[in-house]
Scaffold this motif. Structure first.
Motif, PDB file in Angstrom:
ATOM      1  N   THR A 293       0.837  -1.208   0.000  1.00 16.11           N
ATOM      2  CA  THR A 293       0.000   0.000   0.000  1.00 16.11           C
ATOM      3  C   THR A 293       0.867   1.250   0.000  1.00 16.11           C
ATOM      4  O   THR A 293       0.609   2.203  -0.755  1.00 16.11           O
ATOM      5  CB  THR A 293      -0.936   0.001   1.224  1.00 16.11           C
ATOM      6  OG1 THR A 293      -1.740  -1.182   1.205  1.00 16.11           O
ATOM      7  CG2 THR A 293      -1.843   1.223   1.202  1.00 16.11           C
TER       8      THR A 293
ATOM      9  N   LEU B  96       0.981   4.088  -3.081  1.00 11.87           N
ATOM     10  CA  LEU B  96       0.546   5.464  -2.811  1.00 11.87           C
ATOM     11  C   LEU B  96       1.704   6.407  -2.513  1.00 11.87           C
ATOM     12  O   LEU B  96       1.492   7.490  -1.971  1.00 11.87           O
ATOM     13  CB  LEU B  96      -0.445   5.470  -1.643  1.00 11.87           C
ATOM     14  CG  LEU B  96      -1.709   4.630  -1.841  1.00 11.87           C
ATOM     15  CD1 LEU B  96      -2.633   4.748  -0.634  1.00 11.87           C
ATOM     16  CD2 LEU B  96      -2.460   5.048  -3.104  1.00 11.87           C
TER      17      LEU B  96
ATOM     18  N   HIS C 178       1.348   9.973  -3.404  1.00 10.59           N
ATOM     19  CA  HIS C 178       0.329  10.744  -2.699  1.00 10.59           C
ATOM     20  C   HIS C 178       0.812  11.257  -1.351  1.00 10.59           C
ATOM     21  O   HIS C 178       0.100  12.010  -0.678  1.00 10.59           O
ATOM     22  CB  HIS C 178      -0.924   9.880  -2.474  1.00 10.59           C
ATOM     23  CG  HIS C 178      -1.616   9.488  -3.739  1.00 10.59           C
ATOM     24  ND1 HIS C 178      -2.625  10.242  -4.303  1.00 10.59           N
ATOM     25  CD2 HIS C 178      -1.431   8.422  -4.560  1.00 10.59           C
ATOM     26  CE1 HIS C 178      -3.041   9.641  -5.415  1.00 10.59           C
ATOM     27  NE2 HIS C 178      -2.340   8.545  -5.589  1.00 10.59           N
TER      28      HIS C 178
ATOM     29  N   GLN D  36      -8.502  12.143   3.697  1.00 11.41           N
ATOM     30  CA  GLN D  36      -8.526  11.664   2.311  1.00 11.41           C
ATOM     31  C   GLN D  36      -7.449  10.598   2.093  1.00 11.41           C
ATOM     32  O   GLN D  36      -7.693   9.578   1.435  1.00 11.41           O
ATOM     33  CB  GLN D  36      -8.322  12.833   1.353  1.00 11.41           C
ATOM     34  CG  GLN D  36      -9.524  13.759   1.251  1.00 11.41           C
ATOM     35  CD  GLN D  36      -9.228  15.023   0.446  1.00 11.41           C
ATOM     36  OE1 GLN D  36      -8.209  15.110  -0.232  1.00 11.41           O
ATOM     37  NE2 GLN D  36     -10.116  16.002   0.530  1.00 11.41           N
TER      38      GLN D  36
ATOM     39  N   HIS E 102      -8.616   7.403   3.710  1.00 13.03           N
ATOM     40  CA  HIS E 102      -9.643   6.724   2.904  1.00 13.03           C
ATOM     41  C   HIS E 102      -9.016   6.006   1.710  1.00 13.03           C
ATOM     42  O   HIS E 102      -9.342   4.840   1.425  1.00 13.03           O
ATOM     43  CB  HIS E 102     -10.680   7.746   2.428  1.00 13.03           C
ATOM     44  CG  HIS E 102     -11.722   7.170   1.521  1.00 13.03           C
ATOM     45  ND1 HIS E 102     -12.775   6.406   1.977  1.00 13.03           N
ATOM     46  CD2 HIS E 102     -11.859   7.234   0.161  1.00 13.03           C
ATOM     47  CE1 HIS E 102     -13.516   6.018   0.949  1.00 13.03           C
ATOM     48  NE2 HIS E 102     -12.992   6.514  -0.156  1.00 13.03           N
ATOM     49  N   LEU E 103      -8.119   6.674   1.006  1.00 11.80           N
ATOM     50  CA  LEU E 103      -7.484   6.087  -0.161  1.00 11.80           C
ATOM     51  C   LEU E 103      -6.648   4.870   0.223  1.00 11.80           C
ATOM     52  O   LEU E 103      -6.656   3.840  -0.469  1.00 11.80           O
ATOM     53  CB  LEU E 103      -6.613   7.138  -0.861  1.00 11.80           C
ATOM     54  CG  LEU E 103      -5.886   6.701  -2.133  1.00 11.80           C
ATOM     55  CD1 LEU E 103      -6.890   6.226  -3.186  1.00 11.80           C
ATOM     56  CD2 LEU E 103      -5.037   7.844  -2.670  1.00 11.80           C
TER      57      LEU E 103
ATOM     58  N   HIS F 109      -8.889   1.817   0.986  1.00  8.27           N
ATOM     59  CA  HIS F 109      -9.402   1.217  -0.260  1.00  8.27           C
ATOM     60  C   HIS F 109      -8.305   0.397  -0.946  1.00  8.27           C
ATOM     61  O   HIS F 109      -8.540  -0.737  -1.395  1.00  8.27           O
ATOM     62  CB  HIS F 109      -9.904   2.326  -1.182  1.00  8.27           C
ATOM     63  CG  HIS F 109     -10.414   1.831  -2.502  1.00  8.27           C
ATOM     64  ND1 HIS F 109     -11.649   1.248  -2.660  1.00  8.27           N
ATOM     65  CD2 HIS F 109      -9.828   1.822  -3.734  1.00  8.27           C
ATOM     66  CE1 HIS F 109     -11.815   0.901  -3.934  1.00  8.27           C
ATOM     67  NE2 HIS F 109     -10.728   1.248  -4.599  1.00  8.27           N
ATOM     68  N   THR F 110      -7.093   0.961  -1.009  1.00  3.40           N
ATOM     69  CA  THR F 110      -5.978   0.274  -1.663  1.00  3.40           C
ATOM     70  C   THR F 110      -5.591  -0.988  -0.918  1.00  3.40           C
ATOM     71  O   THR F 110      -5.367  -2.046  -1.505  1.00  3.40           O
ATOM     72  CB  THR F 110      -4.770   1.222  -1.763  1.00  3.40           C
ATOM     73  OG1 THR F 110      -5.152   2.424  -2.451  1.00  3.40           O
ATOM     74  CG2 THR F 110      -3.611   0.561  -2.481  1.00  3.40           C
TER      75      THR F 110
END
Length: 388
Positions: free
Chosen positions: A350, A354, A357, A372, A375-376, A379-380
């Motif tokens: 993960t 990301l 990000h 945010q 949350h991302l 999900h990942t």
């Protein structure tokens, strides 16, 4: 009377806090108690402490909570909005013991009221350390560590010059699997991982102790709380759990905090700070104790420690991504979807997915940006874990 609130009142930290409060009941006016699904315990404590409001995090349990509090005069509420409202009520001292990233926003709201925040929710500092510190400073609030390791460091630093600190050593019990053969770890069950040799804690934090993800979070929290360079923070495995942390100074001296594995010490220190008062904890018999032992942590057994250092090196929103992925991987292990040894892989992948990000300027991060990223990352991590 001091106005206090306890967030996460039905967990082990919350219950130990209530134990101390109940011993000096007339000194405190309880504003809010919050909990999860243990409605019977939440209602019992709210009645006994005559809290203004009791909040469960689960909307579907509001009717049960209302029924349990009927006739008590205690207001019943449920859901995230109710948690935030409770945290916004004026209080002098607030215990933040909600497990996971869910404790971040209530903690920030308490700081915005100028309260002293006793922080047992390490995820707040991992995800949003600079934001927590900025918020406390902006509102004249105090932020006190309650994790046993960080309380130990805090106490060892009283009266000391941070410029003289060379290193901080935090200890780890090693958890349930510290002596297991490496080849057996893949077959470890959630029930086995949730049995701690020294501490009496909840399921999730006990499993995190076995995987050393709990210690990985504490390494990051140590950096944030005490503004240390990552290279100044060390971890040693200390099976007896009697030394909670050590601070090393430029003259070669080590200042150690020694005490029994009882969270009421760290809680009581934060509750009475800046005074030190008598607490109902065991007094150590050093002769009976005999000896204290230490080991170097094996990163093959506990890759979470390596990941923590990579997160500190990456900076930005990496802490929020790391914590969210860890929470998802833990959920998947508890549900039997992935083996114990796969949790670190889910988190590492993960972080890799990301990395773009994460960003770099942590001092400009807002709560929305952190949520945010959380949350991302969730999900990942669910997608990655679901492929196993």
């Amino acid at each position: 009377m001091r106005r206090i609130s306890i967030f996460g009142a039905t967990g082990s930290i919350g219950q130990n806090t209530i134990d101390l409060i109940a011993r000096d009941r007339d000194a405190y006016a309880v504003v809010a108690l919050t909990g999860g699904r243990n409605i019977a315990q939440l209602a019992k404590d709210a009645r006994a402490l005559r809290a203004q409001v009791a909040v469960t995090a689960h909307d579907d349990l509001l009717p049960e909570l209302r029924e349990a509090l009927a006739g008590s005069g205690v207001q019943a509420a449920a859901g995230r909005a109710a948690l935030i409202e409770a945290a916004s009520r004026p209080a002098d001292w607030v215990m933040s013991a909600i497990v996971g990233a869910a404790g971040l926003e209530p903690g920030l709201r308490a700081l915005e009221q100028g309260a002293t925040l006793a922080l047992a929710n390490k995820e707040s500092m991992v995800c949003a350390g600079p934001l927590m510190l900025r918020t406390a400073q902006a509102h004249g609030a105090a932020l006190l560590p309650v994790d046993s390791e960080h309380s130990a460091v805090f106490q060892a630093l009283i009266g000391e010059d941070m410029a003289a600190v060379e290193r901080v050593v935090i200890t780890a019990s090693g958890g349930a699997f510290r002596d297991w053969p490496l080849e057996d770890l893949a077959r470890a069950t959630p029930e086995q991982a949730a049995t701690h040799p020294n501490w009496d804690m909840g399921q999730r934090i006990t499993i995190d102790s076995a995987s050393m993800f709990n210690k990985a979070l504490e390494v990051i929290e140590t950096r944030e709380f005490f503004a240390l360079d990552p290279e100044q923070i060390e971890v040693v495995v200390h099976p007896e759990s009697m030394i909670h942390a050590l601070v090393g100074f430029c003259d070669g001296a080590l200042m150690a905090h020694v005490g029994p594995p009882d969270m009421r010490h760290a809680i009581g220190f934060a509750l009475h700070h800046p005074q030190r008062r008598a607490l109902p904890v065991e007094r150590l018999d050093l002769v009976k104790l005999g000896r204290l032992t230490f080991r170097e942590p094996c990163e093959t057994r506990w890759p979470a420690l390596r990941l923590a250092r990579e997160v500190m090196q990456a900076g930005g929103l990496s802490g929020a991504i790391f914590n969210a992925a860890k929470e998802v991987a833990l959920d998947q292990f508890i549900a039997g979807q992935i083996p114990f040894t796969r949790m670190a892989g889910v988190v590492e992948e993960t972080l890799s997915c990301l990395s773009s990000h994460a960003g770099h300027n942590r001092d400009q991060f807002t709560l929305d940006m952190i949520l945010q990223a959380d949350h991302l990352a969730r999900h990942t991590a669910r997608d990655i874990g679901g492929r196993n």
